[in-house]
Write a protein that holds these residues in place. Structure first.
Motif, PDB file in Angstrom:
ATOM      1  N   ARG A 298       3.572   2.008   9.007  1.00 21.17           N
ATOM      2  CA  ARG A 298       3.479   3.321   8.400  1.00 21.17           C
ATOM      3  C   ARG A 298       2.060   3.619   7.910  1.00 21.17           C
ATOM      4  O   ARG A 298       1.562   4.723   8.078  1.00 21.17           O
ATOM      5  N   CYS A 299       1.396   2.615   7.305  1.00 16.25           N
ATOM      6  CA  CYS A 299       0.074   2.899   6.732  1.00 16.25           C
ATOM      7  C   CYS A 299      -1.004   1.960   7.277  1.00 16.25           C
ATOM      8  O   CYS A 299      -2.147   2.025   6.855  1.00 16.25           O
ATOM      9  N   ASP A 300      -0.617   1.053   8.178  1.00 19.45           N
ATOM     10  CA  ASP A 300      -1.575   0.148   8.798  1.00 19.45           C
ATOM     11  C   ASP A 300      -2.078  -0.944   7.860  1.00 19.45           C
ATOM     12  O   ASP A 300      -3.124  -1.547   8.104  1.00 19.45           O
ATOM     13  N   TRP A 301      -1.332  -1.213   6.792  1.00 21.18           N
ATOM     14  CA  TRP A 301      -1.702  -2.329   5.919  1.00 21.18           C
ATOM     15  C   TRP A 301      -1.514  -3.647   6.665  1.00 21.18           C
ATOM     16  O   TRP A 301      -0.573  -3.803   7.443  1.00 21.18           O
ATOM     17  N   LYS A 302      -2.425  -4.600   6.423  1.00 21.16           N
ATOM     18  CA  LYS A 302      -2.278  -5.947   6.973  1.00 21.16           C
ATOM     19  C   LYS A 302      -2.509  -6.956   5.849  1.00 21.16           C
ATOM     20  O   LYS A 302      -3.445  -6.806   5.072  1.00 21.16           O
TER      21      LYS A 302
ATOM     22  N   ARG B 228       0.802  -1.220   0.000  1.00 26.83           N
ATOM     23  CA  ARG B 228       0.000   0.000   0.000  1.00 26.83           C
ATOM     24  C   ARG B 228       0.839   1.275   0.000  1.00 26.83           C
ATOM     25  O   ARG B 228       0.490   2.239  -0.664  1.00 26.83           O
ATOM     26  N   CYS B 229       1.950   1.301   0.762  1.00 22.81           N
ATOM     27  CA  CYS B 229       2.755   2.529   0.814  1.00 22.81           C
ATOM     28  C   CYS B 229       4.186   2.315   0.353  1.00 22.81           C
ATOM     29  O   CYS B 229       4.937   3.274   0.221  1.00 22.81           O
ATOM     30  N   GLY B 230       4.586   1.072   0.129  1.00 30.30           N
ATOM     31  CA  GLY B 230       5.919   0.800  -0.378  1.00 30.30           C
ATOM     32  C   GLY B 230       6.994   0.693   0.689  1.00 30.30           C
ATOM     33  O   GLY B 230       8.142   0.376   0.386  1.00 30.30           O
TER      34      GLY B 230
HETATM   35 ZN   LIG Z   1       2.473   0.613   4.377  1.00 36.83          ZN
END
Ligand SMILES: [Zn+2]
Length: 174
Positions: free
Chosen positions: A56-60, A13-15
């Motif tokens: 950083r972006c809360d991706w799971k 999602r954010c790399g």
């Molecule tokens: Zn992320």
């Protein structure tokens, strides 16, 4: 060596490459009447279906999703550059460029390419900036969009009916 280069994974999602993984470690224990005694620690291991997350972006998601995201980014960036992207270039792009700025990045790239050409292909700094923009334009559109966002437009469009109702209500009020 960067984290990205060492583990070849990144947040889809954010790399970002500083992911957390639910890994397993084998531990040998000795049994006692009142519990166990730890004897020996084995290797830390994880599998493609183990859970990964990004602070950083809360991706799971899963380890395999993070590996796939890295492979895709490395491939499209290398294609855009005409040589193999290095992981520091990817780190810099994900930390300094935003997907919302893509139209501006495309304009900047054109301007720089023209200036670089006019200078006879000289200027190391300009060449580096051109490469970063090429990487950004290649990898940023590949990022997964967040499912919920409170800014940046197109995902959260206002409901036109709701707006009409409010306007009607407003017009009717004394
Ligand atoms: Zn992320």
């Amino acid at each position: 060596m960067s984290v990205r280069e060492r583990w070849q994974m990144q947040c889809p999602r954010c790399g970002d490459s500083g992911l957390h993984i639910d890994a397993k470690q084998e531990v040998t224990v000795q049994l006692h009447e009142d519990g166990t005694n730890e004897q020996d620690r084995g290797n830390i291991a994880w599998e493609s279906q183990d859970r990964a997350r990004c602070d950083r972006c809360d991706w799971k998601g899963t380890v395999s999703a993070a590996e796939k995201a890295y492979k895709t980014a490395a491939r499209v960036a290398s294609d855009a550059l005409g040589y193999e992207v290095n992981d520091l270039q990817l780190d810099e792009v994900y930390h300094e460029f935003r997907p919302a700025q893509l139209p501006q990045q495309r304009k900047d790239l054109k301007t720089l390419e023209i200036a670089f050409e006019a200078a006879g292909g000289r200027g190391v700094e300009q060449a580096d900036e051109i490469d970063l923009l090429r990487v950004a334009i290649a990898v940023l559109p590949k990022l997964k969009k967040p499912r919920h966002t409170h800014h940046d437009g197109p995902i959260h469009q206002e409901n036109p009916h709701a707006r009409t109702d409010t306007q009607i209500a407003h017009r009717r009020s004394p």
